[in-house]
Write an enzyme that holds these catalytic residues in place. Structure first.
Site, PDB file in Angstrom:
ATOM      1  N   CYS A  78       0.861  -1.182   0.000  1.00  0.00           N
ATOM      2  CA  CYS A  78       0.000   0.000   0.000  1.00  0.00           C
ATOM      3  C   CYS A  78       0.897   1.230   0.000  1.00  0.00           C
ATOM      4  CB  CYS A  78      -0.882  -0.021   1.245  1.00  0.00           C
ATOM      5  SG  CYS A  78      -1.863   1.471   1.465  1.00  0.00           S
ATOM      6  N   CYS A 192      -0.854   3.517  -6.464  1.00  0.00           N
ATOM      7  CA  CYS A 192      -1.796   2.921  -5.509  1.00  0.00           C
ATOM      8  C   CYS A 192      -1.973   1.496  -6.006  1.00  0.00           C
ATOM      9  CB  CYS A 192      -3.130   3.662  -5.513  1.00  0.00           C
ATOM     10  SG  CYS A 192      -4.448   2.766  -4.655  1.00  0.00           S
TER      11      CYS A 192
HETATM   12  N1  DGL Z   1      -3.975   0.385  -2.030  1.00  0.00           N
HETATM   13  C1  DGL Z   1      -3.673   1.597  -1.350  1.00  0.00           C
HETATM   14  C2  DGL Z   1      -2.403   2.254  -1.920  1.00  0.00           C
HETATM   15  O1  DGL Z   1      -1.569   1.601  -2.520  1.00  0.00           O
HETATM   16  C3  DGL Z   1      -4.690   2.642  -1.096  1.00  0.00           C
HETATM   17  C4  DGL Z   1      -6.144   2.554  -1.146  1.00  0.00           C
HETATM   18  C5  DGL Z   1      -6.819   3.320  -0.014  1.00  0.00           C
HETATM   19  O2  DGL Z   1      -7.076   4.539  -0.140  1.00  0.00           O
HETATM   20  O3  DGL Z   1      -7.040   2.683   1.007  1.00  0.00           O
HETATM   21  O4  DGL Z   1      -2.185   3.429  -1.758  1.00  0.00           O
END
Ligand code: DGL
Length: 278
Positions: A78, A192
């Site tokens: 993330c 993301c």
């Molecule tokens: N998958 C997450 C990232 O890589 C973010 C998604 C969210 O806002 O929770 O930033």
């Protein structure tokens, strides 16, 4: 820290299903690993959380997951969390952590026009860490930072079998494409982990062709650097999927996990209240 020679346990963590894009590369690189995929979906989306709340939340949830599963290595799949929380996690837990951060350096290398876009959550766009990456690795480029409020949720919906309309996705990515007298955007960093879930649609809905950069293969290479290569051929691997909202395995989720290398997966409803901070 010495690494186990065989079958390490790898915890892959995200706010939701975006980390599956990283999981897919990890299971390809280490099909023998025991994988725990943990989604803090009770607190999704992380992109909207203030920084102190996000630090407290991720520290608390990761602490519980380490206590429950004793991983050998943790992947923070993330960007929103990695660009803020990694130093806190490394200071607090005596384990190797691999983060996922905007792939600015490869994007700057790939661009021919010198105009690149970093598409991320509003949290990642605001981070000092992200600006530091741009100064360090893309000072010769024009970099447009685009914060999307809705694309991660659209990706979750897509994976759960409820695809978003084209117009909704097109509206979220429209400002990534900039055309000026000195050239137009030719590289878009998917900063993301949810966004590569939408890659075929992003390609189809782009106003002109660009290279989309996904950091997942680089994250998997870092995991192999730390753990070593696979001890034995294997896969589809065994694993556990954890959802802090207490989700159960339904057919679309089961297919999504299997397609990313987790063939036999046990779901652990690991409910944590959305506002758990300590
Ligand atoms: N998958 C997450 C990232 O890589 C973010 C998604 C969210 O806002 O929770 O930033």
């Amino acid at each position: 820290m010495p690494m186990p020679a065989r079958c390490p346990t790898v915890l892959v963590f995200d706010s939701g299903l975006g980390g599956l894009t990283v999981l897919a590369e990890i299971t390809r690189a280490r099909p023998d690993a025991q994988v725990v995929y943990a989604a803090d979906d009770a607190a999704f989306p992380y992109g909207a959380l203030p920084e102190p709340a996000l630090v407290a939340r991720v520290e608390a949830v990761i602490g519980r997951l380490i206590g429950a599963y004793a991983p050998d290595l943790v992947v923070i799949a993330c960007n929103t969390a990695s660009t803020l929380v990694l130093p806190h996690l490394r200071a607090r837990f005596d384990l190797p952590f691999v983060g996922t951060v905007p792939a600015v350096k490869p994007a700057a290398r790939l661009s021919r026009t010198g105009r690149i876009t970093v598409l991320a959550t509003p949290g990642t766009v605001r981070r000092d860490y992200t600006r530091g990456l741009i100064e360090a690795y893309a000072s010769g480029c024009r970099v447009d930072l685009v914060g999307s409020t809705g694309l991660a949720a659209l990706a979750e919906a897509e994976l759960s079998g409820a695809p978003a309309p084209d117009e909704a996705i097109a509206a979220e990515i429209a400002s990534c494409f900039v055309s000026g007298p000195d050239g137009r955007t030719d590289v878009v960093v998917l900063a993301c982990t949810h966004y590569p879930l939408l890659l075929p649609r992003l390609r189809r809905l782009s106003p002109w062709p660009v290279t989309f950069v996904d950091p997942a293969p680089a994250v998997a290479r870092r995991v192999v650097d730390l753990l070593g290569p696979a001890a034995a051929p294997g896969g589809p691997g065994e694993g556990v999927a954890v959802f802090t909202r207490g989700q159960c395995l339904d057919a679309p989720l089961g297919r999504a996990l299997e397609a990313r290398g987790l063939g036999r997966v046990a779901i652990d409803p690991f409910p944590l209240p959305p506002l758990l901070l300590t």
